[in-house]
Design an enzyme around this catalytic site. Structure first.
Site, PDB file in Angstrom:
ATOM      1  N   SER A 160      19.643   5.732  -0.291  1.00 29.52           N
ATOM      2  CA  SER A 160      20.307   5.721   1.017  1.00 29.52           C
ATOM      3  C   SER A 160      19.784   6.856   1.881  1.00 29.52           C
ATOM      4  O   SER A 160      19.320   7.877   1.363  1.00 29.52           O
ATOM      5  CB  SER A 160      21.812   5.893   0.842  1.00 29.52           C
ATOM      6  OG  SER A 160      22.123   7.224   0.450  1.00 29.52           O
ATOM      7  N   ASP A 161      19.860   6.679   3.196  1.00 31.01           N
ATOM      8  CA  ASP A 161      19.661   7.826   4.068  1.00 31.01           C
ATOM      9  C   ASP A 161      20.819   8.794   3.800  1.00 31.01           C
ATOM     10  O   ASP A 161      21.889   8.397   3.345  1.00 31.01           O
ATOM     11  CB  ASP A 161      19.631   7.411   5.533  1.00 31.01           C
ATOM     12  CG  ASP A 161      18.874   8.409   6.405  1.00 31.01           C
ATOM     13  OD1 ASP A 161      18.691   9.561   5.960  1.00 31.01           O
ATOM     14  OD2 ASP A 161      18.483   8.043   7.521  1.00 31.01           O
ATOM     15  N   CYS A 162      20.606  10.051   4.087  1.00 28.64           N
ATOM     16  CA  CYS A 162      21.549  11.071   3.627  1.00 28.64           C
ATOM     17  C   CYS A 162      22.915  10.929   4.275  1.00 28.64           C
ATOM     18  O   CYS A 162      23.024  10.904   5.509  1.00 28.64           O
ATOM     19  CB  CYS A 162      20.961  12.463   3.868  1.00 28.64           C
ATOM     20  SG  CYS A 162      19.475  12.743   2.878  1.00 28.64           S
ATOM     21  N   SER A 164      24.786   8.310   4.122  1.00 29.05           N
ATOM     22  CA  SER A 164      25.044   6.957   4.630  1.00 29.05           C
ATOM     23  C   SER A 164      26.335   6.379   4.061  1.00 29.05           C
ATOM     24  O   SER A 164      27.052   5.643   4.752  1.00 29.05           O
ATOM     25  CB  SER A 164      23.880   6.026   4.281  1.00 29.05           C
ATOM     26  OG  SER A 164      22.767   6.274   5.087  1.00 29.05           O
TER      27      SER A 164
END
Length: 372
Positions: A160-162, A164
């Site tokens: 995941s993007d941080c 998210s």
């Protein structure tokens, strides 16, 4: 860099989002508006980071099992998918819902990622903050397990993007789920790694509540540890263990960087034949603009000019935003007595960056008046 203790073996790069609007705050991170060009860039970038000579996809050494193919470092193609907004006129990336037709997905947004996985054999893909047609990208099994891992056959992990998952739970309020539901939904959708604290803090309780199975965790761990093993994380990487600073800062590498800079220089306009400057004719040069002494923004200054002429410096603006004209007129007076004037205008990350889009493409404040 890893052998000097300055970095890990995994790099969450490259950014391969298609650049559809030049006002996007991360426009400098990605190369193109054309999906095919971005995809070819992604493949070349990933191969340069990852491939060990003799083990690239398509060679005899790699055809047996790509899941065990050795890696120099692990690359990551991001941000999947339809991510091209930061914060713009009241809309931010945490709440944005990209309403995209199936055709636009297949023709525009998806191709760079598909090429990255299929042709580049990237070892990681990062899902983005935003929703896609109502579903958070990191919680959509069609986008993750069915497409990236199933259809494209990813040999690696999905991250995941941080934060998210926190965004999904607290800001998007996806299905009004609990933190444990968020963990369960993303794991079942194909997410292997949470760049954040939700997997760390809520997976145990999700298992205790019967929302996450051990098999879901095993699948994610298997994908993660396979990449670590391919990097030689547990037994060292003999081919690279002896590398040091001298291998990085070699004469050939320095010349390669210089050659890339030379080939990247583009003269956009020389209609009045003002260039090239002649050191015998242009003895007094004035350098004007907020980037004229940009030691922070450019990580360099322009002292090189002083080797060829008498150089004076007038900022013209107090900062990049250039909202008052206090320094404007001293710069104008200096220009009148100069043989040549070099204007160094532009923006910096205070105007355009991650989490910061632009409203227009004009030079900020009074900067555009210097060429009049």
């Amino acid at each position: 860099m890893n052998n000097l203790g300055l970095a890990s073996l995994t790099f969450w790069s490259p950014n391969v989002n298609v650049a559809r609007d030049p006002r996007w705050g991360r426009i400098m991170e990605t190369p193109e508006e054309d999906p095919y060009t971005v995809g070819r860039y992604a493949v070349t970038y990933v191969k340069g980071l990852q491939d060990v000579e003799g083990t690239t996809p398509g060679t005899n050494a790699s055809e047996e099992d790509l899941n065990t193919r050795p890696l120099k470092v692990a690359a990551c193609c991001k941000h999947y998918a339809t991510y091209d907004i930061e914060a713009w006129q009241g809309v931010d990336r945490f709440h944005f819902d990209a309403r995209v037709t199936e055709r636009d997905m297949l023709e525009t947004f998806v191709p760079p990622f598909e090429m990255c996985v299929r042709d580049g054999d990237v070892s990681s893909v990062m899902c983005s903050f935003n929703k896609v047609n109502g579903i958070p990208a990191c919680a959509d099994p069609k986008l993750l397990s069915q497409t990236i891992r199933g259809e494209w056959n990813l040999h690696g992990y999905i991250v995941s993007d941080c934060d998210s998952l926190e965004v999904m739970h607290l800001h998007q309020k996806f299905l009004n789920d609990t933190p444990e539901d968020t963990v369960a939904q993303t794991l079942r959708s194909g997410l292997d790694l949470d760049c954040g604290v939700y997997f760390t803090n809520f997976t145990n309780s999700a298992v205790a509540q019967g929302k996450v199975r051990g098999a879901d965790i095993d699948k994610a761990l298997n994908n993660l540890y396979m990449v670590l093993m391919r990097l030689g994380y547990f037994d060292g990487s003999p081919a690279y263990a002896g590398l040091g600073k001298s291998d990085v800062c070699s004469d050939s590498n320095i010349e390669l960087a210089a050659d890339a800079a030379r080939e990247g220089i583009v003269l956009l306009k020389n209609s009045r034949s003002g260039l090239a400057l002649n050191k015998h004719k242009h003895k007094n040069v004035v350098v004007v603009g907020p980037h004229a002494n940009a030691t922070i923004a450019m990580l360099r200054n322009y002292e090189g000019l002083s080797e060829y002429a008498n150089v004076s410096y007038e900022p013209g603006c107090a900062d990049i935003k250039c909202q008052n004209m206090t320094l404007f007129w001293p710069a104008v007076r200096a220009v009148k007595n100069a043989d040549a004037t070099i204007l160094l205008m532009g923006i910096n990350v205070s105007m355009e960056a991650e989490d910061r889009d632009r409203n227009d493409l004009l030079l900020p404040g009074y900067q555009n008046q210097f060429d009049q």
